[in-house]
Scaffold this active site. Sequence first.
Site, PDB file in Angstrom:
ATOM      1  N   LYS A 107      19.202  26.907  -1.771  1.00  0.00           N
ATOM      2  CA  LYS A 107      19.412  28.174  -2.327  1.00  0.00           C
ATOM      3  C   LYS A 107      20.961  28.484  -2.886  1.00  0.00           C
ATOM      4  CE  LYS A 107      18.841  32.709  -0.765  1.00  0.00           C
ATOM      5  NZ  LYS A 107      18.359  33.899   0.297  1.00  0.00           N
ATOM      6  N   GLU A 150       9.413  30.594   2.798  1.00  0.00           N
ATOM      7  CA  GLU A 150      10.587  30.183   3.442  1.00  0.00           C
ATOM      8  C   GLU A 150      10.705  30.440   4.949  1.00  0.00           C
ATOM      9  OE1 GLU A 150      15.049  32.530   2.829  1.00  0.00           O
ATOM     10  OE2 GLU A 150      13.217  33.657   2.815  1.00  0.00           O
ATOM     11  N   CYS A 210      13.896  33.656  -1.865  1.00  0.00           N
ATOM     12  CA  CYS A 210      14.205  35.030  -1.101  1.00  0.00           C
ATOM     13  C   CYS A 210      14.755  35.756  -1.939  1.00  0.00           C
ATOM     14  CB  CYS A 210      15.165  34.745  -0.002  1.00  0.00           C
ATOM     15  SG  CYS A 210      15.171  36.198   0.942  1.00  0.00           S
TER      16      CYS A 210
END
Length: 530
Positions: free
Chosen positions: A343, A274, A396
Site C-alpha cells: 500500500k 484486507e 482500502c
Amino acid sequence: MIAWTRFRERPWSGPALALIAGLAAALAHPPFGVLPGLLGYAGLLHLLDNADVQRPLRSVFWRGWLAGVGYFGLGTWWVGEAFLVDAATHGWMAPFAVTGMAAGLALFWGLAALLYRALRPASAWRVLTFAGAFAALEWMRGHVLTGFPWNLPGETWKAGSAPSQLAALVGAYGLTWITLAIAGAPAVWRQGRGGRAATGLAVASLIGLYGYGAIALSRPLSPSGPTTVRIVQADIKQDLKWDAERFAQIVQAYVSLTATPYAAKPADIVIWPEGALPAAVNDYLAPGTWVRQAIVDSLAPGQLLLIGGYRYEGAGPHPTYYNSLVALRRTETDLELVGIYDKHRLVPFGEYLPADRFLTVIGFKSLARLSDNFTTGPTPAPLRISPELLVQPLICYESLFPGLAKPDPNVRALINVSNDAWFGVTSGPPQHLNLASYRAIESAKPILRATPTGISAVVDARGRIVPGASLGLGESGVIDAQIPGMGQVTPYDNFGDVAFLALILISGVVSARVRIGKISSSIAPKRKLS
C-alpha cells in the site's frame, strides 16, 4: 413570513443556515441520495454573498467553515464507530474523533469561502468563481499530507448513474466543479439578465449531464473474458477479530467459503479482503504451518489466491511493516508466491503517525495505542498475477484517490481489498463502495472488491454493480463471477486532471474579467454635457 424575517434578524441565523446548507449537501450523497440537498450549495453561495459587511472576512470564513462542519460531520460520522470496536478502551475518543475530523476538514471550506470573497465577483457569473474556489480547495483536501478526498461534491451522483459517467472525461475533481456550478446557480437567478442566463446555462448543463451519461451507458463494453473470480466475505466482526481464541475459527470460515463447491469449474482467482486473518502473512504462511496447509487444501491446483494482510521485513524489535496484497498460486502440493503489492497511501493516525517522534515524546502514541508505523509502499503499479493477466491493486482508502494509479492499457481489472469492518453497519461502507466505483468509471475498467463484512461487489467499467454479484453488510458468502469487460480508454486516463485545470482557469478568467470591468468603469472619464 414574519417569523422568517425575525429569524433572519438574529445574529446567529447566518451561521445556523450555513450549517444547515452543509448538512443538506451531505444528504445528497449515497446512501441517503436526497439530490435536492444539492441546493445547499446555492444556499451557501447566497450566505457568502450576504456576509456581515462590518466584518466580511471573518463572517465569510465562519460561514464556509460551518457549512463544512455540517457536510463533513454527516459525511464522516461513521469514523466514530472504529473507536467503539473496543469501547472500554477507546470509546471515550469517539466524539472527539468525529468532531475533530469534521472541524479539520471544514477548514478547507472556510479557506474556499475566503478565496471566493477575495476575488470579489459581482456579476451573476460569480457562480463559476464559487465553483472554482471550492473545487480548488477540494483538490487540496485530496492532496495535503496524504490527502482525504472522501465524498467530493462531484461524487454526489451515485456511481453508475448517468451523471457519474462524466468522470470518464473530467475525473471526480472536474465533476466537482461542474456539480458546484450547476447546484450554485439558483442563488443568482434573480440577478437580472445575467442571472437568468447563468441559471439557464446551469439547467442546460444538467440536462446535458444526464444526456451524455445516458449515451455513455448505452455504449457496449468489451465482452467478459474467460477469467473467473471468487470473492470471499466471511463476515468477521472487528471486535471479534483480535480474540486469539477465535483465530482458528476465522481461518476455518475463510477456507470453508473458499472451498464451497462451484457450479462449474473452479474460479481462476480467489480474493480475500484486507486484513482477512489477524496475523502477519509471514507467520501464518510460513512453511509447515497448519494455516498454510488449510489454505492449500481449500484451493484447486492452479488457482490464484489474493490475500490482503500485513507483512514485515527484517528482524529485531522493530521490523519494517507493510499493508500488502499477496498473490499466491496453488501448485500440486503447496503454495508459490506470485507477487506482492504494498500500500502506497497510508491512513494518517491509523496506519502511521504524522510527526511520529514528537507525538511519541509527548505520549500521544502510547495514548492512542499505535504500534510501529506501516511503511509506505512504492508508487502504485500493476501486479502481474499470471502471464496473461495484469491487475491494479488498490488497498482500502487508496480507492478514494482519482488518478492514483498510472493508467496502463494492459490492466484488465482493479482489485480493491478493504477492511470496512471497522465502521460497522453505518453509512461508511456504502459510501466507500460508491467512491471506489468512480475509479472504474474514470479508467473504464471493472473493480473486484473484497471486504470482511460488506460491501463486497463486482463493479463493471461504468461503475454499476453487476447484478447478483454483491454481498451486503453483515452477509457471509462468496461471489462467483466472470471479470466484466472493459470500455475504451477514457480521456481522463489519457490526460488526467487537465480538464479540471481548464475549468479552474475558466473560473479565474471570469473573475479577472469582472474585476477588470469594475476597474475600467471606475476610471473611465465621465462624459460632460455640452
